[in-house]
Scaffold this motif. Sequence first.
Motif, PDB file in Angstrom:
ATOM      1  N   MET A   1      14.837 -51.981 -26.037  1.00  0.00           N
ATOM      2  CA  MET A   1      14.625 -50.876 -26.969  1.00  0.00           C
ATOM      3  C   MET A   1      13.161 -50.431 -26.885  1.00  0.00           C
ATOM      4  O   MET A   1      12.267 -51.264 -26.860  1.00  0.00           O
ATOM      5  CB  MET A   1      14.971 -51.328 -28.387  1.00  0.00           C
ATOM      6  N   PRO A   2      12.921 -49.115 -26.853  1.00  0.00           N
ATOM      7  CA  PRO A   2      11.545 -48.609 -26.793  1.00  0.00           C
ATOM      8  C   PRO A   2      10.721 -49.048 -28.005  1.00  0.00           C
ATOM      9  O   PRO A   2      11.240 -49.175 -29.117  1.00  0.00           O
ATOM     10  CB  PRO A   2      11.718 -47.090 -26.783  1.00  0.00           C
ATOM     11  N   GLU A   3       9.434 -49.282 -27.786  1.00  0.00           N
ATOM     12  CA  GLU A   3       8.522 -49.728 -28.839  1.00  0.00           C
ATOM     13  C   GLU A   3       8.078 -48.575 -29.737  1.00  0.00           C
ATOM     14  O   GLU A   3       7.714 -47.509 -29.231  1.00  0.00           O
ATOM     15  CB  GLU A   3       7.279 -50.354 -28.201  1.00  0.00           C
ATOM     16  N   PRO A   4       8.071 -48.777 -31.063  1.00  0.00           N
ATOM     17  CA  PRO A   4       7.521 -47.770 -31.977  1.00  0.00           C
ATOM     18  C   PRO A   4       6.032 -47.558 -31.681  1.00  0.00           C
ATOM     19  O   PRO A   4       5.373 -48.415 -31.104  1.00  0.00           O
ATOM     20  CB  PRO A   4       7.705 -48.384 -33.359  1.00  0.00           C
ATOM     21  N   PHE A   5       5.511 -46.416 -32.097  1.00  0.00           N
ATOM     22  CA  PHE A   5       4.093 -46.122 -31.932  1.00  0.00           C
ATOM     23  C   PHE A   5       3.644 -45.191 -33.038  1.00  0.00           C
ATOM     24  O   PHE A   5       4.460 -44.574 -33.726  1.00  0.00           O
ATOM     25  CB  PHE A   5       3.818 -45.478 -30.562  1.00  0.00           C
ATOM     26  N   SER A   6       2.349 -45.083 -33.233  1.00  0.00           N
ATOM     27  CA  SER A   6       1.815 -44.103 -34.182  1.00  0.00           C
ATOM     28  C   SER A   6       0.780 -43.241 -33.471  1.00  0.00           C
ATOM     29  O   SER A   6       0.210 -43.647 -32.455  1.00  0.00           O
ATOM     30  CB  SER A   6       1.219 -44.787 -35.410  1.00  0.00           C
ATOM     31  N   ILE A   7       0.586 -42.055 -34.015  1.00  0.00           N
ATOM     32  CA  ILE A   7      -0.365 -41.113 -33.443  1.00  0.00           C
ATOM     33  C   ILE A   7      -1.075 -40.401 -34.589  1.00  0.00           C
ATOM     34  O   ILE A   7      -0.476 -40.148 -35.637  1.00  0.00           O
ATOM     35  CB  ILE A   7       0.351 -40.108 -32.501  1.00  0.00           C
ATOM     36  N   ASN A   8      -2.358 -40.113 -34.401  1.00  0.00           N
ATOM     37  CA  ASN A   8      -3.127 -39.380 -35.404  1.00  0.00           C
ATOM     38  C   ASN A   8      -2.928 -37.881 -35.203  1.00  0.00           C
ATOM     39  O   ASN A   8      -3.034 -37.378 -34.088  1.00  0.00           O
ATOM     40  CB  ASN A   8      -4.610 -39.719 -35.308  1.00  0.00           C
ATOM     41  N   ILE A   9      -2.643 -37.202 -36.316  1.00  0.00           N
ATOM     42  CA  ILE A   9      -2.398 -35.755 -36.304  1.00  0.00           C
ATOM     43  C   ILE A   9      -3.264 -35.106 -37.372  1.00  0.00           C
ATOM     44  O   ILE A   9      -3.450 -35.660 -38.460  1.00  0.00           O
ATOM     45  CB  ILE A   9      -0.902 -35.451 -36.562  1.00  0.00           C
ATOM     46  N   SER A  10      -3.779 -33.927 -37.067  1.00  0.00           N
ATOM     47  CA  SER A  10      -4.500 -33.131 -38.062  1.00  0.00           C
ATOM     48  C   SER A  10      -3.921 -31.714 -38.059  1.00  0.00           C
ATOM     49  O   SER A  10      -3.102 -31.364 -37.210  1.00  0.00           O
ATOM     50  CB  SER A  10      -6.007 -33.121 -37.771  1.00  0.00           C
ATOM     51  N   ALA A  11      -4.347 -30.904 -39.015  1.00  0.00           N
ATOM     52  CA  ALA A  11      -3.831 -29.541 -39.161  1.00  0.00           C
ATOM     53  C   ALA A  11      -4.141 -28.709 -37.921  1.00  0.00           C
ATOM     54  O   ALA A  11      -5.252 -28.769 -37.398  1.00  0.00           O
ATOM     55  CB  ALA A  11      -4.429 -28.889 -40.400  1.00  0.00           C
ATOM     56  N   PRO A  12      -3.178 -27.903 -37.447  1.00  0.00           N
ATOM     57  CA  PRO A  12      -3.433 -27.049 -36.292  1.00  0.00           C
ATOM     58  C   PRO A  12      -4.217 -25.775 -36.631  1.00  0.00           C
ATOM     59  O   PRO A  12      -4.710 -25.102 -35.739  1.00  0.00           O
ATOM     60  CB  PRO A  12      -2.035 -26.708 -35.783  1.00  0.00           C
ATOM     61  N   LEU A  13      -4.330 -25.456 -37.916  1.00  0.00           N
ATOM     62  CA  LEU A  13      -5.069 -24.268 -38.357  1.00  0.00           C
ATOM     63  C   LEU A  13      -6.145 -24.695 -39.340  1.00  0.00           C
ATOM     64  O   LEU A  13      -5.931 -25.619 -40.135  1.00  0.00           O
ATOM     65  CB  LEU A  13      -4.142 -23.280 -39.081  1.00  0.00           C
ATOM     66  N   ASN A  14      -7.273 -23.990 -39.333  1.00  0.00           N
ATOM     67  CA  ASN A  14      -8.263 -24.225 -40.371  1.00  0.00           C
ATOM     68  C   ASN A  14      -7.646 -23.757 -41.685  1.00  0.00           C
ATOM     69  O   ASN A  14      -7.127 -22.633 -41.744  1.00  0.00           O
ATOM     70  CB  ASN A  14      -9.542 -23.449 -40.061  1.00  0.00           C
ATOM     71  N   PRO A  15      -7.665 -24.592 -42.722  1.00  0.00           N
ATOM     72  CA  PRO A  15      -7.046 -24.186 -43.991  1.00  0.00           C
ATOM     73  C   PRO A  15      -7.543 -22.844 -44.528  1.00  0.00           C
ATOM     74  O   PRO A  15      -6.805 -22.145 -45.212  1.00  0.00           O
ATOM     75  CB  PRO A  15      -7.396 -25.335 -44.935  1.00  0.00           C
ATOM     76  N   SER A  16      -8.758 -22.433 -44.182  1.00  0.00           N
ATOM     77  CA  SER A  16      -9.264 -21.146 -44.683  1.00  0.00           C
ATOM     78  C   SER A  16      -8.520 -19.955 -44.073  1.00  0.00           C
ATOM     79  O   SER A  16      -8.505 -18.873 -44.647  1.00  0.00           O
ATOM     80  CB  SER A  16     -10.764 -21.016 -44.414  1.00  0.00           C
ATOM     81  N   GLY A  17      -7.878 -20.130 -42.902  1.00  0.00           N
ATOM     82  CA  GLY A  17      -7.113 -19.048 -42.283  1.00  0.00           C
ATOM     83  C   GLY A  17      -5.632 -19.110 -42.584  1.00  0.00           C
ATOM     84  O   GLY A  17      -4.895 -18.155 -42.338  1.00  0.00           O
ATOM     85  N   TYR A  18      -5.166 -20.249 -43.124  1.00  0.00           N
ATOM     86  CA  TYR A  18      -3.752 -20.450 -43.437  1.00  0.00           C
ATOM     87  C   TYR A  18      -3.362 -19.585 -44.632  1.00  0.00           C
ATOM     88  O   TYR A  18      -4.080 -19.535 -45.628  1.00  0.00           O
ATOM     89  CB  TYR A  18      -3.509 -21.927 -43.739  1.00  0.00           C
ATOM     90  N   THR A  19      -2.234 -18.887 -44.545  1.00  0.00           N
ATOM     91  CA  THR A  19      -1.801 -18.052 -45.662  1.00  0.00           C
ATOM     92  C   THR A  19      -0.625 -18.661 -46.421  1.00  0.00           C
ATOM     93  O   THR A  19      -0.661 -18.749 -47.639  1.00  0.00           O
ATOM     94  CB  THR A  19      -1.435 -16.634 -45.185  1.00  0.00           C
ATOM     95  N   ARG A  20       0.421 -19.107 -45.691  1.00  0.00           N
ATOM     96  CA  ARG A  20       1.582 -19.729 -46.337  1.00  0.00           C
ATOM     97  C   ARG A  20       2.578 -20.154 -45.270  1.00  0.00           C
ATOM     98  O   ARG A  20       2.538 -19.670 -44.148  1.00  0.00           O
ATOM     99  CB  ARG A  20       2.245 -18.786 -47.322  1.00  0.00           C
ATOM    100  N   GLY A  21       3.496 -21.033 -45.660  1.00  0.00           N
ATOM    101  CA  GLY A  21       4.584 -21.411 -44.776  1.00  0.00           C
ATOM    102  C   GLY A  21       5.590 -20.268 -44.704  1.00  0.00           C
ATOM    103  O   GLY A  21       5.873 -19.622 -45.709  1.00  0.00           O
ATOM    104  N   LEU A  22       6.117 -20.035 -43.500  1.00  0.00           N
ATOM    105  CA  LEU A  22       7.073 -18.948 -43.315  1.00  0.00           C
ATOM    106  C   LEU A  22       8.452 -19.446 -42.900  1.00  0.00           C
ATOM    107  O   LEU A  22       9.324 -18.649 -42.589  1.00  0.00           O
ATOM    108  CB  LEU A  22       6.542 -17.964 -42.261  1.00  0.00           C
ATOM    109  N   GLY A  23       8.654 -20.764 -42.866  1.00  0.00           N
ATOM    110  CA  GLY A  23       9.952 -21.312 -42.509  1.00  0.00           C
ATOM    111  C   GLY A  23       9.829 -22.457 -41.533  1.00  0.00           C
ATOM    112  O   GLY A  23       8.903 -22.511 -40.727  1.00  0.00           O
ATOM    113  N   GLY A  24      10.769 -23.371 -41.645  1.00  0.00           N
ATOM    114  CA  GLY A  24      10.741 -24.567 -40.810  1.00  0.00           C
ATOM    115  C   GLY A  24      11.993 -24.727 -39.981  1.00  0.00           C
ATOM    116  O   GLY A  24      12.755 -23.785 -39.790  1.00  0.00           O
ATOM    117  N   PRO A  25      12.202 -25.939 -39.499  1.00  0.00           N
ATOM    118  CA  PRO A  25      13.354 -26.223 -38.643  1.00  0.00           C
ATOM    119  C   PRO A  25      14.677 -25.798 -39.270  1.00  0.00           C
ATOM    120  O   PRO A  25      14.895 -25.968 -40.466  1.00  0.00           O
ATOM    121  CB  PRO A  25      13.286 -27.739 -38.471  1.00  0.00           C
TER     122      PRO A  25
END
Length: 180
Positions: A1-25
Amino acid sequence: MPEPFSINISAPLNPSGYTRGLGGPNQGGHVGPNWYIQYGMDLGADEGTPVYAAFDAHITRFQRHDPSADTDKVFGAQIFMRSPNDKMGAFYTHLTDVPDSIGVNSVVARGDLIGTICKFGGTPTHLHIALVEIIGGAPGGQYTGVDLYQFFEQLQTESIDTVASIQFWQNGSPPEPSTS
């Protein structure tokens, strides 16, 4: 069985330019069969907002923005990237001004600039980003779309310096985020 792993993630946009969520999966036009469409997360942002690599990765596919080829659904540069261990990946689109250093086989670090938000017609300006877990690793692993839309919406409202560790189980279970 493949081993679990973790990865560090940060926001892809600077919060000052973010306006709102427009929909997800699985919302709106996000339907299969391709993971990079079905698991898309549309993060609203002003035109010209910088877009950053959300995690350390290498570019596996890249299509530069060709404004003459833009349509209502497909516009801007397209970037596919995978984590260094080839067990998760992302698809970014609706970008322009991609640095010349970005191309197939190039490496980006979390927080590196990968482009800016472009506008097309009457479509609300946004970043389309989709995540995938590759169970067993690429190239032969099982690609399973990941729904972290609510988590990314929350991340976008925090500091650009916020980093989250995401645990991927490599067994089909949803990944688990935690901020620090």
